[in-house]
Design an enzyme around this catalytic site. Structure first.
Site, short mmCIF file in Angstrom:
data_model
loop_
_atom_site.label_atom_id
_atom_site.label_comp_id
_atom_site.label_asym_id
_atom_site.label_seq_id
_atom_site.Cartn_x
_atom_site.Cartn_y
_atom_site.Cartn_z
CB SER A 22 -55.53 70.35 50.82
OG SER A 22 -55.01 69.91 49.59
N1 SAH Z 1 -52.98 65.68 48.96
C1 SAH Z 1 -51.98 66.63 49.38
C2 SAH Z 1 -52.18 67.97 48.72
C3 SAH Z 1 -51.00 68.31 47.93
S1 SAH Z 1 -51.07 69.65 46.81
C4 SAH Z 1 -51.90 66.75 50.88
O1 SAH Z 1 -52.75 66.18 51.57
O2 SAH Z 1 -50.99 67.40 51.40
C5 SAH Z 1 -51.05 68.80 45.26
C6 SAH Z 1 -49.90 67.86 45.00
O3 SAH Z 1 -50.11 67.32 43.68
C7 SAH Z 1 -48.52 68.51 44.95
O4 SAH Z 1 -47.66 67.84 45.84
C8 SAH Z 1 -48.06 68.34 43.51
O5 SAH Z 1 -46.66 68.13 43.35
C9 SAH Z 1 -48.85 67.10 43.08
N2 SAH Z 1 -49.07 66.94 41.64
C10 SAH Z 1 -49.34 67.88 40.70
N3 SAH Z 1 -49.48 67.32 39.48
C11 SAH Z 1 -49.29 65.97 39.65
C12 SAH Z 1 -49.29 64.84 38.77
N4 SAH Z 1 -49.50 64.96 37.45
N5 SAH Z 1 -49.05 63.63 39.31
C13 SAH Z 1 -48.82 63.46 40.63
N6 SAH Z 1 -48.80 64.48 41.51
C14 SAH Z 1 -49.03 65.72 41.03
#
Ligand code: SAH
Length: 215
Positions: free
Chosen positions: A64
């Site tokens: 993000s």
């Molecule tokens: N918090 C992360 C941002 C990642 S983007 C960081 O600091 O880098 C969002 C993430 O959510 C992705 O890796 C995606 O695979 C995950 N995601 C999407 N749906 C999800 C679900 N139902 N359960 C767990 N993770 C999920």
């Protein structure tokens, strides 16, 4: 792993920029100032690491934007020893911010590849959340309730399972919306069946998806 004076200088500039954009929580600003974001990326794209923008991390996902991380974390009002559930481990950067602020972090990722990579990498730079591979829609019923819940992917609605795992007096931050734009929602649990919700601007997230993915 390499964290040079140059990296530190770039980070300070990033933090100054976040202050100008309205981030006031000192704990959040200090955490971002301390964490070597360039180590969370595929290779050390130092210029990209300290720009206030999202960046691809593999498996079609992104780390993000620092402003978004800061904004969501600020809304949570993190206190030391808060028990926090994060949905969407991704690169592990957001989890590291929460850990720097003294929280106890449980983080769930649905992409096996990312889960395995981050579970190995984060402890190497000193961050130790509790890692889970699974569907964050369901939360972690056996580990709850949580003081704070943070969803880092865009949901089309607020999952009931997650609401039920929030402590009374707790806060949940979740981007909610259709398609590719979401409202940042802050939900406070006031009682067993009493929740209030406020909206805090609009953001763009990758979607919160159901189930898990193994490749
Ligand atoms: N918090 C992360 C941002 C990642 S983007 C960081 O600091 O880098 C969002 C993430 O959510 C992705 O890796 C995606 O695979 C995950 N995601 C999407 N749906 C999800 C679900 N139902 N359960 C767990 N993770 C999920």
């Amino acid at each position: 792993m390499n964290d040079t004076l140059r990296h530190k200088g770039l980070r300070k500039r990033l933090v100054d920029g976040l202050k100008i954009k309205g981030i006031k929580d000192q704990g959040v600003l200090e955490a971002i100032n301390n964490i070597p974001r360039h180590l969370f990326m595929e290779s050390s794209f130092v210029h990209f690491a300290y720009k206030d923008q999202a960046f691809p991390i593999g498996a079609g996902q992104t780390i993000s934007q620092p402003y978004t991380v800061a904004f969501q974390t600020q809304l949570l009002e993190i206190q030391k020893f808060d028990k926090v559930l994060e949905i969407g481990t991704g690169s592990g950067y957001q989890a590291s911010v929460l850990l720097e602020m003294g929280a106890i972090v449980y983080t769930i990722e649905r992409q096996k590849e990312l889960y395995l990579k981050v579970r190995e990498f984060l402890p190497q730079i000193g961050y130790n959340p509790k890692f889970f591979f699974g569907d964050g829609y369901k939360g972690l019923p056996t580990y709850g309730p949580f003081d704070k819940i943070l969803i880092t992917a865009g949901a089309t609605s607020v999952p009931e399972d997650l609401k039920s795992q929030l402590k009374i007096g707790g806060r949940m931050v979740i981007p909610v919306g259709k398609h590719d734009r979401q409202s940042m929602c802050l939900i406070k649990r006031l009682g067993e069946n009493e929740f209030v919700m406020g909206k805090h601007g609009s953001f763009v997230f990758v979607p919160l998806l159901k189930g898990t993915a193994n490749s």
